[in-house]
Write an enzyme that holds these catalytic residues in place. Structure first.
Site, PDB file in Angstrom:
ATOM      1  N   HIS A 150      -6.471  -3.061   2.377  1.00 54.81           N
ATOM      2  CA  HIS A 150      -5.837  -1.914   1.699  1.00 54.81           C
ATOM      3  C   HIS A 150      -6.310  -1.793   0.238  1.00 54.81           C
ATOM      4  O   HIS A 150      -5.515  -1.501  -0.657  1.00 54.81           O
ATOM      5  CB  HIS A 150      -4.305  -1.979   1.814  1.00 54.81           C
ATOM      6  CG  HIS A 150      -3.662  -3.219   1.267  1.00 54.81           C
ATOM      7  ND1 HIS A 150      -2.493  -3.742   1.750  1.00 54.81           N
ATOM      8  CD2 HIS A 150      -4.024  -4.038   0.249  1.00 54.81           C
ATOM      9  CE1 HIS A 150      -2.168  -4.817   1.062  1.00 54.81           C
ATOM     10  NE2 HIS A 150      -3.076  -5.007   0.136  1.00 54.81           N
ATOM     11  N   HIS A 202     -11.047 -12.088  -0.668  1.00 50.20           N
ATOM     12  CA  HIS A 202     -11.286 -11.597  -2.024  1.00 50.20           C
ATOM     13  C   HIS A 202     -10.534 -12.457  -3.022  1.00 50.20           C
ATOM     14  O   HIS A 202      -9.492 -13.026  -2.706  1.00 50.20           O
ATOM     15  CB  HIS A 202     -10.947 -10.102  -2.195  1.00 50.20           C
ATOM     16  CG  HIS A 202      -9.519  -9.679  -1.996  1.00 50.20           C
ATOM     17  ND1 HIS A 202      -8.765 -10.007  -0.893  1.00 50.20           N
ATOM     18  CD2 HIS A 202      -8.701  -8.910  -2.775  1.00 50.20           C
ATOM     19  CE1 HIS A 202      -7.561  -9.455  -0.996  1.00 50.20           C
ATOM     20  NE2 HIS A 202      -7.487  -8.781  -2.127  1.00 50.20           N
ATOM     21  N   GLU A 217      -3.314 -12.583   1.546  1.00 53.47           N
ATOM     22  CA  GLU A 217      -2.740 -11.371   2.148  1.00 53.47           C
ATOM     23  C   GLU A 217      -2.897 -11.342   3.667  1.00 53.47           C
ATOM     24  O   GLU A 217      -2.161 -10.628   4.354  1.00 53.47           O
ATOM     25  CB  GLU A 217      -3.402 -10.121   1.549  1.00 53.47           C
ATOM     26  CG  GLU A 217      -3.051  -9.877   0.089  1.00 53.47           C
ATOM     27  CD  GLU A 217      -3.572  -8.525  -0.402  1.00 53.47           C
ATOM     28  OE1 GLU A 217      -3.048  -8.038  -1.411  1.00 53.47           O
ATOM     29  OE2 GLU A 217      -4.511  -7.959   0.220  1.00 53.47           O
TER      30      GLU A 217
END
Ligand SMILES: [Fe+3]
Ligand SMILES: [Fe+3]
Lengths: 133, 287, 287, 133
Positions: free
Chosen positions: C12, C197, C244
């Site tokens: 996202h 990331h 995440e």
């Protein structure tokens, strides 16, 4: 268990998500009374103050009438509504007693004698029988 | 290592705070209430805790219509007494214990309890009235509570509220967390709220001493049985606000098990009707 | 009865929202990203859901330093796109599904998940970028998202964050809740965030395609193994924000089991580097 | 698992309760920038605006210097700090790239070539070896 199991308890509104949604603005208004300035503004002009909150006219009238049972039916919850009693300078016992329809002294006496008994107050049908319904 | 030295249970009726704050504690209506806590106050002075995990519910004070945590742990430095509409109670700011709170949160969340972490909140009568009852009013020359307090807020306002079983399990996870804390601390866990009371509608004023005494008995000796009570039984038998008793189960879960498998020692037990609209109950359990 | 018809997984990345909102979707840098979702968009148009449970994390938008819920379910009527500092995204207000959300909350809390109920919050790129990727930008003449969305926010910002195992279990409890809802609804559950990331310090820019592909494989065929990955492995192998990915496990837990015990069908799978600082991954799984 | 297990990951600060406490005021300040008026006030006089928040002087200086690694060490978290980048009108990639000490174009090129590889970037000792330490 579903919330329907609570439906046969007399004189009791369950404050669930549906009631919380219905009472959202009413309960928001109540919480605003946790601020002394807001209490002053409310007392100075109740109608004007209530107009600022996203409430139904029915909810506003119930507040103006201090009809706490009506407020409960319209999505209020006692822990929110008690802020109105605080603003009016009345005690929790006075506020709660008024919801029973009893005279203030009678309610206080009932509590001193041990409170409302559980016998006959568990099920709706017990109340309906008593009222001859 | 830290340990749970005892658990304390008490109602947290707001009128008790008002009676104390307005100097009415000696009136005939209130004197028996405060007399019932005298033995516990003496007991607390003898073995004062280093920290308290205080299980309470917020009464639409810190948590309103926008957000309702099922379980919230206070990880902040301090918590101010809230203005619930009558002005804030004239009691000291509650000092937190951020290190122990963070340790408990870490341990308990990894044990599958989905706590909300709260760094800032004002605390209402649910938290301050138990402190007043058990510590008395702090004197002006030393205006503070005797020890740090970690608030643990349980949702008993908006349904669905957590089950009794879940509350007991949370207490057990909190005990495990406390027992793995590096510093040697004497920690108490307090469960508050209840006993029977209903604050709404034509059934308001309901009091059920048979239920209340049975609950205190079960909680002491067979906590699993107390934890199995369904919500509807609390509401029917103990009134719509009697549901607060699930918070006693959190504290009970935090009691260390005795090596001999017996129930904990009941150090004090007190029951009184009425305090405002409510039946007042109080227990102290030690291992 | 309602049912979970499919689960959707996607990164996202906020820059994707910015690219769309500023008309840069056709640029050579972004075109391959949007091309990777075309098949899924066509698939969604063929069997549009009646409601989506969208698992995302709030990025210090609705929840700040004062309060961090581990799991929060949106029970409100609607959610406005948040101003994250660049102004609010020019996308429609997200309509909720208060009835289904309340039902899920009731069921899941009674199943020992300690959700926080949220009636009001603004939603950030974590929720709106997946909607943009999979539905495209709604046209001006019909400016709304195609169906109601129930936000389910997971704390992956402040440690302790929930374990992968807990996230998978939550997904299973959500499926059970959906399958007991009285109305016949086609519900999808979306898991968002990731993939590898790192947005901090001298290791920023870390990308680990081997980990990312292994995660998508495991998630599809052996979700328990994916759920057993410890937090430290996410952070080490997939970067500090790779954590995440635990949110994908909530959606995976919500997948109905196949009668033949096989893994679900992978309808679409896409992987691309880079999108801003991030490896972008996307899966669609159907029973 | 304890947070100590994370300590041998290079170049990474774990945002846990301790860091959150340290960064409380800094992160609060960052969240205030989600409001356009506040962004305007901050840009008009950064020093004055920062004075309004319960931050340490070190934290204020780190913000004025846009030293994001220092902000992270002092309890900031990237999801809060990115609101400063937004206020400055720079992209998340620009902000994040600056934390690496690389030139903006070099960082962008590294990402286009597939990003920073995981090999050699898992453990602190790998970094210490490379720097000859
Ligand atoms: Fe209470
Ligand atoms: Fe994210």
């Amino acid at each position: 268990m579903s919330n329907a199991d609570f439906a046969d308890i007399p004189g009791t509104v369950l404050f669930d998500a549906q009631q919380a949604r219905r009472g959202y603005g009413l309960n928001q208004f109540c919480m605003s009374l946790m601020n002394a300035d807001n209490r002053k503004r409310f007392k100075a002009d109740e109608v004007a103050y209530l107009a600022d909150w996203p409430m139904s006219d029915e909810q506003r009238q119930a507040v103006l009438d201090r009809d706490m049972n009506r407020c409960l039916a319209l999505g209020g919850n006692v822990y929110f509504l008690v802020k109105i009693a605080a603003t009016d300078g009345i005690s929790v016992q006075q506020m709660v007693g008024r919801m029973t329809g009893m005279d203030e002294a009678d309610y206080r006496d009932m509590m001193l004698r041990g409170g409302r008994p559980i016998e006959g107050n568990r099920y709706r049908h017990e109340w309906l029988q008593r009222s001859g319904g | 290592m830290a340990h749970v030295s005892a658990t304390v249970y008490t109602s947290h009726v707001p009128a008790i705070g008002a009676a104390l704050d307005h100097g009415r504690a000696a009136e005939p209506y209130w004197a028996p209430v405060f007399a019932g806590y005298e033995a516990s106050r003496a007991w607390l002075r003898e073995d004062p805790p280093d920290a308290i995990v205080l299980v309470f519910n917020d009464h639409a004070t810190a948590f309103g219509p926008d957000l309702v945590p099922t379980f919230a742990i206070g990880t902040g430095e301090s918590y101010a007494p809230a203005d619930e509409g009558w002005g804030a109670r004239p009691v000291p700011v509650v000092q937190g214990h951020p290190e122990l709170a963070a340790h408990i949160a870490q341990s308990v969340i990894q044990d599958d309890f989905d706590l909300t972490l709260v760094n800032r909140m004002d605390v209402d009568h649910g938290l301050t009235v138990p402190l007043s009852l058990l510590f008395g009013q702090p004197p002006a020359h030393d205006f503070r509570w005797p020890c740090p307090v970690i608030p643990l807020a349980v949702n008993v306002v908006q349904y669905p509220v957590p089950s009794g079983r879940r509350c007991l399990a949370l207490g057990r996870a909190i005990r495990k967390a406390i027992e793995s804390y590096g510093e040697d601390l004497n920690v108490q866990v307090w469960g508050t709220g209840g006993m029977s009371h209903q604050l709404q509608g034509p059934r308001a004023g309901l009091i059920n001493p048979v239920f209340d005494h049975a609950f205190m008995d079960m909680l002491t000796t067979v906590p699993e049985a107390a934890a199995a009570i369904p919500h509807v039984d609390y509401v029917r038998e103990a009134g719509s606000e009697g549901i607060e008793l699930v918070m006693w189960l959190v504290a009970r879960g935090a009691m260390p098990e005795r090596a001999d498998g017996r129930a904990p020692t009941c150090v004090h037990r007190f029951y009184h009707v009425p305090a405002s609209n409510t039946a007042l109950g109080h227990l102290v359990l030690a291992p």
